[in-house]
Design a protein around this motif. Structure first.
Motif, PDB file in Angstrom:
ATOM      1  N   ARG A 118      11.593   4.934   2.894  1.00  0.00           N
ATOM      2  CA  ARG A 118      10.360   4.639   4.000  1.00  0.00           C
ATOM      3  C   ARG A 118       9.075   4.355   3.065  1.00  0.00           C
ATOM      4  O   ARG A 118       8.167   3.619   3.918  1.00  0.00           O
ATOM      5  CB  ARG A 118      10.072   5.880   4.993  1.00  0.00           C
ATOM      6  N   LEU A 119       9.036   4.471   1.987  1.00  0.00           N
ATOM      7  CA  LEU A 119       7.849   4.535   1.286  1.00  0.00           C
ATOM      8  C   LEU A 119       7.881   2.978   0.571  1.00  0.00           C
ATOM      9  O   LEU A 119       7.025   2.322  -0.209  1.00  0.00           O
ATOM     10  CB  LEU A 119       7.568   5.595   0.266  1.00  0.00           C
ATOM     11  N   VAL A 120       9.333   2.530   0.193  1.00  0.00           N
ATOM     12  CA  VAL A 120       9.410   1.707  -0.855  1.00  0.00           C
ATOM     13  C   VAL A 120       9.838   0.217  -0.436  1.00  0.00           C
ATOM     14  O   VAL A 120      11.281   0.538   0.253  1.00  0.00           O
ATOM     15  CB  VAL A 120      10.649   2.239  -2.233  1.00  0.00           C
ATOM     16  N   PRO A 121       9.562  -0.842  -0.518  1.00  0.00           N
ATOM     17  CA  PRO A 121      10.175  -1.926   0.166  1.00  0.00           C
ATOM     18  C   PRO A 121      11.500  -2.221  -0.899  1.00  0.00           C
ATOM     19  O   PRO A 121      11.643  -1.916  -2.198  1.00  0.00           O
ATOM     20  CB  PRO A 121       9.284  -3.090  -0.345  1.00  0.00           C
ATOM     21  N   PRO A 122      12.696  -3.045  -0.206  1.00  0.00           N
ATOM     22  CA  PRO A 122      13.920  -3.030  -0.603  1.00  0.00           C
ATOM     23  C   PRO A 122      13.670  -3.799  -2.012  1.00  0.00           C
ATOM     24  O   PRO A 122      14.711  -3.292  -2.922  1.00  0.00           O
ATOM     25  CB  PRO A 122      14.570  -4.106   0.292  1.00  0.00           C
ATOM     26  N   PRO A 128       6.485   7.761   6.981  1.00  0.00           N
ATOM     27  CA  PRO A 128       6.655   7.177   8.180  1.00  0.00           C
ATOM     28  C   PRO A 128       8.255   7.775   8.693  1.00  0.00           C
ATOM     29  O   PRO A 128       9.096   8.023   7.845  1.00  0.00           O
ATOM     30  CB  PRO A 128       6.887   5.559   8.378  1.00  0.00           C
ATOM     31  N   GLU A 129       8.318   7.966  10.051  1.00  0.00           N
ATOM     32  CA  GLU A 129       9.362   8.568  10.463  1.00  0.00           C
ATOM     33  C   GLU A 129      10.107   7.506  11.472  1.00  0.00           C
ATOM     34  O   GLU A 129       9.564   6.583  12.095  1.00  0.00           O
ATOM     35  CB  GLU A 129       9.135   9.926  11.444  1.00  0.00           C
ATOM     36  N   GLU A 130      11.474   7.529  11.561  1.00  0.00           N
ATOM     37  CA  GLU A 130      12.286   6.736  12.286  1.00  0.00           C
ATOM     38  C   GLU A 130      12.534   7.395  13.692  1.00  0.00           C
ATOM     39  O   GLU A 130      13.070   8.623  13.645  1.00  0.00           O
ATOM     40  CB  GLU A 130      13.443   6.204  11.695  1.00  0.00           C
ATOM     41  N   LYS A 131      12.596   6.750  14.906  1.00  0.00           N
ATOM     42  CA  LYS A 131      13.073   7.320  16.162  1.00  0.00           C
ATOM     43  C   LYS A 131      14.444   7.230  16.251  1.00  0.00           C
ATOM     44  O   LYS A 131      15.013   6.244  15.763  1.00  0.00           O
ATOM     45  CB  LYS A 131      12.564   6.676  17.330  1.00  0.00           C
ATOM     46  N   SER A 132      14.982   8.471  16.465  1.00  0.00           N
ATOM     47  CA  SER A 132      16.534   8.558  16.279  1.00  0.00           C
ATOM     48  C   SER A 132      16.933   9.276  17.559  1.00  0.00           C
ATOM     49  O   SER A 132      16.378  10.540  17.916  1.00  0.00           O
ATOM     50  CB  SER A 132      17.291   8.919  15.112  1.00  0.00           C
ATOM     51  N   GLY A 133      18.131   9.268  18.297  1.00  0.00           N
ATOM     52  CA  GLY A 133      18.870  10.071  19.219  1.00  0.00           C
ATOM     53  C   GLY A 133      19.305  11.348  18.790  1.00  0.00           C
ATOM     54  O   GLY A 133      19.824  11.925  19.295  1.00  0.00           O
ATOM     55  N   ILE A 134      19.444  11.587  17.249  1.00  0.00           N
ATOM     56  CA  ILE A 134      20.273  12.478  16.847  1.00  0.00           C
ATOM     57  C   ILE A 134      19.498  13.781  16.787  1.00  0.00           C
ATOM     58  O   ILE A 134      19.884  14.884  16.931  1.00  0.00           O
ATOM     59  CB  ILE A 134      20.195  12.378  15.046  1.00  0.00           C
ATOM     60  N   HIS A 135      18.187  13.724  17.366  1.00  0.00           N
ATOM     61  CA  HIS A 135      17.410  14.907  17.645  1.00  0.00           C
ATOM     62  C   HIS A 135      18.111  15.789  19.070  1.00  0.00           C
ATOM     63  O   HIS A 135      17.890  16.932  19.306  1.00  0.00           O
ATOM     64  CB  HIS A 135      15.896  14.674  18.240  1.00  0.00           C
ATOM     65  N   LYS A 136      18.733  14.974  19.732  1.00  0.00           N
ATOM     66  CA  LYS A 136      19.543  15.393  20.835  1.00  0.00           C
ATOM     67  C   LYS A 136      20.965  16.213  20.483  1.00  0.00           C
ATOM     68  O   LYS A 136      21.756  16.482  21.387  1.00  0.00           O
ATOM     69  CB  LYS A 136      19.440  14.508  22.015  1.00  0.00           C
ATOM     70  N   PRO A 166      21.596   2.318   7.211  1.00  0.00           N
ATOM     71  CA  PRO A 166      20.245   2.227   8.201  1.00  0.00           C
ATOM     72  C   PRO A 166      19.286   3.383   7.880  1.00  0.00           C
ATOM     73  O   PRO A 166      19.602   4.416   7.461  1.00  0.00           O
ATOM     74  CB  PRO A 166      20.883   2.382   9.435  1.00  0.00           C
ATOM     75  N   ALA A 167      17.975   3.040   8.060  1.00  0.00           N
ATOM     76  CA  ALA A 167      16.969   4.276   7.755  1.00  0.00           C
ATOM     77  C   ALA A 167      17.148   5.693   8.437  1.00  0.00           C
ATOM     78  O   ALA A 167      17.018   6.545   8.007  1.00  0.00           O
ATOM     79  CB  ALA A 167      15.449   3.578   7.955  1.00  0.00           C
ATOM     80  N   LYS A 216       0.703  -1.113   0.025  1.00  0.00           N
ATOM     81  CA  LYS A 216       0.205  -0.150  -0.076  1.00  0.00           C
ATOM     82  C   LYS A 216       1.005   1.175   0.075  1.00  0.00           C
ATOM     83  O   LYS A 216       0.578   1.970  -0.726  1.00  0.00           O
ATOM     84  CB  LYS A 216      -1.051  -0.058   1.240  1.00  0.00           C
ATOM     85  N   GLN A 217       1.986   1.203   0.860  1.00  0.00           N
ATOM     86  CA  GLN A 217       2.896   2.427   0.790  1.00  0.00           C
ATOM     87  C   GLN A 217       3.433   2.582  -0.764  1.00  0.00           C
ATOM     88  O   GLN A 217       3.693   3.658  -0.901  1.00  0.00           O
ATOM     89  CB  GLN A 217       3.961   2.218   1.714  1.00  0.00           C
ATOM     90  N   PHE A 218       3.666   1.495  -1.359  1.00  0.00           N
ATOM     91  CA  PHE A 218       4.267   1.630  -2.622  1.00  0.00           C
ATOM     92  C   PHE A 218       3.345   2.382  -3.540  1.00  0.00           C
ATOM     93  O   PHE A 218       3.679   3.016  -4.505  1.00  0.00           O
ATOM     94  CB  PHE A 218       4.725   0.477  -3.099  1.00  0.00           C
ATOM     95  N   HIS A 219       2.102   1.876  -3.600  1.00  0.00           N
ATOM     96  CA  HIS A 219       0.964   2.754  -4.306  1.00  0.00           C
ATOM     97  C   HIS A 219       1.221   4.027  -3.947  1.00  0.00           C
ATOM     98  O   HIS A 219       0.954   5.080  -4.882  1.00  0.00           O
ATOM     99  CB  HIS A 219      -0.240   2.113  -4.016  1.00  0.00           C
ATOM    100  N   LYS A 220       1.285   4.361  -2.684  1.00  0.00           N
ATOM    101  CA  LYS A 220       1.268   5.855  -2.222  1.00  0.00           C
ATOM    102  C   LYS A 220       2.634   6.633  -2.698  1.00  0.00           C
ATOM    103  O   LYS A 220       2.429   7.648  -3.399  1.00  0.00           O
ATOM    104  CB  LYS A 220       1.527   6.181  -0.659  1.00  0.00           C
ATOM    105  N   TYR A 221       3.740   5.855  -3.035  1.00  0.00           N
ATOM    106  CA  TYR A 221       4.780   6.295  -3.551  1.00  0.00           C
ATOM    107  C   TYR A 221       4.591   6.703  -5.106  1.00  0.00           C
ATOM    108  O   TYR A 221       5.020   7.663  -5.539  1.00  0.00           O
ATOM    109  CB  TYR A 221       6.162   5.452  -3.460  1.00  0.00           C
TER     110      TYR A 221
END
Length: 425
Positions: free
Chosen positions: A125-129, A188-196, A335-336, A2-7
């Motif tokens: 994030r939208l396209v499968p590998p 979609p977003e990935e959680k990451s410590g880079i925000h700090k 990595p994403a 479904k995400q690929f269709h959105k892409y």
């Protein structure tokens, strides 16, 4: 899936926007040449776009990884659209100047430094590998189609409606892409410590990642060399060479450009529908070697539109294979949560040679190779046997030399152990 269709929806809307932007860029070239009658003035337009793109890319990647990708895309595209609106207002008021366009290109180049890594991260994030190679083919297809349609549409509309109409079309295409992304597409977003972390700490992480992935780093460095040699000729030299060697035939130039676009479309379609390659490294460098050997060298020795068209096909058809092979490797190993930083570093490293190639190509053609080929030097006599004589033969020699250099670089790069191991890991 479904995400690929959105892409696909995202890709279609972005392709429409890119066509509008490309039409504006082409129309601004026509307008600038009308005002200045200078090839260097046109070259400076591209230079002003690439310089901020390269310089800002490093910190832009960290910014992208720290923030919402969708918001970055919307904001960067909006600022670029405001620049087009500003050009439209100045044009309507009769106050548009060439330096205004240089300034606008500096801003747009800066926005592209944020837009490209954000778009690359969105793809991850939208396209499968297993669809990455297909997406690369789709992007090559849309890019090549834009290359075909843009000059035709821009020249026609510019002749009858002027720059103002093209700018209005550009703004309409932006609005289409903006509303599609804002209302339909969720990234979609990935959680990451880079925000700090600070932006520069993120840059160091991206560089540190490449230190541990020497194969990817070497691909970027070798592609920087390949980009340099391709921009020495195709960016500035192709059009004047064909015009000079065809007696100023716009028809010959149009045919060659159209065929090159068709070659890119064909390559993009093949990449989109074929099975994913098992050896992406080989696909990257064999395609590049083929493009240089049969594209550049045939372009050099050709004397008519038929041979130049064959050369254009040989040069453009392998490009989607190069892009697809590189994208598959990058998305499979990065990595994403780090894709924004690493893709931005890739942009800075891999494309930093393009501005140099753009300026150096024009300089070498006007002040080195063309005068040398008109001289009585013994070497110029031998070269005339190969590429012919008359106006444009110096630029033809440049194509011959980039063909040899690019071919050798591609072959030597494929022999680097760290690069070849990427397909075995």
């Amino acid at each position: 899936m479904k995400q690929f269709h959105k892409y696909i929806i995202f890709w279609l809307s972005q392709s429409i926007s890119q066509l509008g932007s490309a039409m504006t860029s082409f129309a601004l070239i026509l307008w600038t040449y009308e005002q200045e009658h200078s090839a260097m003035a046109v070259s400076l337009m591209s230079f002003c776009s690439y310089i901020p793109f390269v310089l800002v890319s490093l910190i832009a990647g960290s910014f992208v990884d720290r923030h919402n990708k969708k918001a970055v895309l919307l904001l960067s595209d909006s600022i670029a659209a405001v620049c087009s609106l500003g050009v439209l207002i100045l044009s309507l008021a009769g106050n548009l100047r060439v330096w205004n366009i240089y300034a606008v290109n500096l801003v747009i180049g800066t926005m592209n430094a944020f837009q490209q890594p954000a778009s690359a991260a969105a793809v991850g994030r939208l396209v499968p590998p297993e669809k990455i190679s297909t997406v690369s083919g789709m992007n090559s297809f849309s890019g090549s189609l834009t290359n075909i349609l843009c000059p035709v549409l821009s020249a026609f509309i510019f002749s009858f409606g002027g720059l103002k109409i093209i700018l209005m079309i550009d703004l309409a295409s932006f609005l289409t892409a903006f509303l599609t992304l804002a209302c339909i597409i969720h990234i979609p977003e990935e959680k990451s410590g880079i925000h700090k972390q600070s932006i520069f700490a993120g840059v160091k992480e991206g560089l540190r990642f490449l230190e541990g992935e020497r194969g990817i780093l070497y691909i970027m460095l070798t592609m920087a060399l390949i980009n340099f040699f391709s921009r020495l000729t195709y960016e500035n030299i192709l059009s004047p060479m064909i015009l000079a060697r065809s007696g100023g035939s716009n028809e010959a130039l149009g045919i060659v450009n159209a065929v090159m676009g068709i070659g890119g479309i064909a390559g993009g379609m093949i990449v989109s529908f074929k099975k994913a390659a098992k050896n992406n490294v080989r696909m990257i460098y064999f395609s590049a070697a083929f493009s240089f050997l049969f594209g550049d060298i045939l372009m050099a020795v050709g004397r008519n539109a038929f041979l130049w068209s064959l050369a254009g096909t040989a040069a453009s058809l392998p490009i989607p294979f190069i892009q697809a092979g590189q994208n598959v490797i990058l998305y499979s190993r990065i990595p994403a949560e780090m894709q924004g930083r690493v893709f931005a570093v890739r942009n800075a490293v891999q494309y930093c040679t393009i501005p140099l190639g753009i300026l150096l190509g024009g300089f070498l053609a006007d002040y080195v190779f063309e005068p040398f080929m008109r001289s009585d030097h013994l070497l110029s006599g031998y070269l005339r046997i190969l590429v012919g004589s008359g106006d444009g033969c110096g630029m033809a020699v440049m194509f011959f030399m980039t063909g040899i250099c690019g071919f050798l670089i591609s072959c030597l790069a494929y022999r680097i152990p760290a690069i070849r191991t990427l397909d075995r890991n």
